[in-house]
Scaffold this motif. Structure first.
Motif, PDB file in Angstrom:
ATOM      1  N   ALA A  50       2.788  -4.425   3.222  1.00  0.00           N
ATOM      2  CA  ALA A  50       2.119  -4.151   2.132  1.00  0.00           C
ATOM      3  C   ALA A  50       0.560  -3.893   2.408  1.00  0.00           C
ATOM      4  O   ALA A  50       0.359  -4.514   3.497  1.00  0.00           O
ATOM      5  N   THR A  52      -3.707  -2.624   1.277  1.00  0.00           N
ATOM      6  CA  THR A  52      -4.766  -2.696   0.279  1.00  0.00           C
ATOM      7  C   THR A  52      -5.249  -1.250   0.444  1.00  0.00           C
ATOM      8  O   THR A  52      -6.265  -0.907  -0.504  1.00  0.00           O
ATOM      9  N   LYS A  54      -5.795   3.066   0.048  1.00  0.00           N
ATOM     10  CA  LYS A  54      -5.375   4.022  -0.613  1.00  0.00           C
ATOM     11  C   LYS A  54      -4.129   4.725   0.108  1.00  0.00           C
ATOM     12  O   LYS A  54      -3.958   4.996   1.322  1.00  0.00           O
ATOM     13  N   ALA A  55      -3.147   5.144  -0.777  1.00  0.00           N
ATOM     14  CA  ALA A  55      -1.773   6.083  -0.235  1.00  0.00           C
ATOM     15  C   ALA A  55      -2.485   7.180   0.065  1.00  0.00           C
ATOM     16  O   ALA A  55      -3.347   7.986  -0.551  1.00  0.00           O
ATOM     17  N   GLU A  59       2.577  10.072   0.953  1.00  0.00           N
ATOM     18  CA  GLU A  59       3.224   8.452   1.139  1.00  0.00           C
ATOM     19  C   GLU A  59       3.643   8.087  -0.071  1.00  0.00           C
ATOM     20  O   GLU A  59       3.223   8.445  -1.023  1.00  0.00           O
ATOM     21  N   ASP A  61       5.191   4.694  -2.540  1.00  0.00           N
ATOM     22  CA  ASP A  61       4.824   3.390  -2.614  1.00  0.00           C
ATOM     23  C   ASP A  61       6.235   2.798  -2.632  1.00  0.00           C
ATOM     24  O   ASP A  61       7.236   3.222  -3.077  1.00  0.00           O
ATOM     25  N   GLY A  62       6.421   1.833  -1.727  1.00  0.00           N
ATOM     26  CA  GLY A  62       7.622   1.105  -1.582  1.00  0.00           C
ATOM     27  C   GLY A  62       8.548   1.553  -0.563  1.00  0.00           C
ATOM     28  O   GLY A  62       9.540   1.037   0.154  1.00  0.00           O
ATOM     29  N   TYR A  65       4.562   2.157   2.333  1.00  0.00           N
ATOM     30  CA  TYR A  65       3.930   1.060   2.049  1.00  0.00           C
ATOM     31  C   TYR A  65       4.049   0.411   0.757  1.00  0.00           C
ATOM     32  O   TYR A  65       4.615   1.291  -0.062  1.00  0.00           O
ATOM     33  N   HIS A  66       3.881  -1.068   0.564  1.00  0.00           N
ATOM     34  CA  HIS A  66       3.813  -1.515  -0.855  1.00  0.00           C
ATOM     35  C   HIS A  66       2.164  -1.600  -0.938  1.00  0.00           C
ATOM     36  O   HIS A  66       1.437  -2.269  -0.390  1.00  0.00           O
ATOM     37  N   PHE A  67       1.695  -0.555  -1.657  1.00  0.00           N
ATOM     38  CA  PHE A  67       0.379  -0.515  -2.026  1.00  0.00           C
ATOM     39  C   PHE A  67       0.099  -1.330  -3.224  1.00  0.00           C
ATOM     40  O   PHE A  67       0.453  -1.565  -4.218  1.00  0.00           O
ATOM     41  N   MET A  68      -1.008  -2.368  -2.909  1.00  0.00           N
ATOM     42  CA  MET A  68      -1.645  -3.171  -3.904  1.00  0.00           C
ATOM     43  C   MET A  68      -2.900  -3.514  -3.790  1.00  0.00           C
ATOM     44  O   MET A  68      -3.594  -3.111  -3.061  1.00  0.00           O
TER      45      MET A  68
END
Length: 218
Positions: A50, A52, A54-55, A59, A61-62, A65-68
């Motif tokens: 995970a 924080t 930016k993608a 890339e 999501d999941g 990375y898990h972007f949050m």
């Protein structure tokens, strides 16, 4: 007697998975090595961290990375969601705990693209399962050249990455194995050898206790 000529019980026990933590300074090749290792070993999975940040273009999501958000990340720290986490260049990165431990129990190997702090925490929390491998560049000059050719960072960021690279390299002696990535094919071969050797360790085969007991007549 079994069909292959052996007498007595046949055990097909499940081994524990290997947590393969790969670390290197940025640009030394650990991400490319880990992706190639995964393509050659279908039973190996990549730990999806995970973050924080930016993608980047391309890339997912999941998958990458898990972007949050920073708020969500900090809340999950409080909930004990992460195996390990760290702040790097003002961005947070962390390893979700549950999928990693499920994979180990199911006998699947997990590869981590992780910094020295994360690798250290992983080894502290799962010492019997974790194998740490450090990837060294042939030289710092070549490392800086690779970073510039990627064209993803400003000169200021590259300067910061080079300073961090020196700090990262200073921890090389804490690792179980060290590979100098001066030839990609040779480095990949060594990485495969490490993985396959670690899979054979006695401690990764808990079914052996019952097997030995059976052949000893217990």
């Amino acid at each position: 007697m079994s069909s292959d000529g052996h007498t007595g019980p046949i055990f097909r026990g499940r081994r524990r998975g290997v947590l393969l933590a790969l670390s290197s300074p940025s640009g030394a090749g650990k991400t490319t090595l880990s992706k190639r290792l995964l393509s050659q070993n279908p039973d190996v999975v990549l730990s999806v961290s995970a973050t924080t940040r930016k993608a980047r273009p391309g890339e997912v999501d999941g998958q990458d990375y898990h972007f949050m958000s920073v708020e969500d990340f900090k809340a999950r720290i409080e909930d004990g969601y992460f195996f390990e986490w760290a702040e790097v260049f003002g961005r947070f990165y962390g390893t979700p705990k549950t999928p990693v431990m499920e994979a180990v129990e199911e006998g699947r190997d997990v590869v981590f693209d992780i910094d020295w702090q994360g690798a250290q925490t992983l080894a502290e929390q799962a010492p019997e399962d974790t194998v740490r491998v450090f990837i060294l560049p042939p030289s710092l000059a070549l490392l800086e050249d690779r970073l510039r050719k990627r064209g993803q960072d400003s000169p200021e960021i590259i300067k910061s990455r080079m300073a961090r690279a020196k700090d990262e390299i200073s921890h090389w002696h804490e690792y179980d194995y060290v590979i100098v990535n001066d030839d990609f094919a040779r480095a990949l071969e060594k990485l495969n050898q490490i993985l396959h050797a670690e899979r054979l360790k006695r401690t990764r085969h808990p079914w052996l206790d019952d097997f030995v007991g059976a052949i000893m007549g217990q």
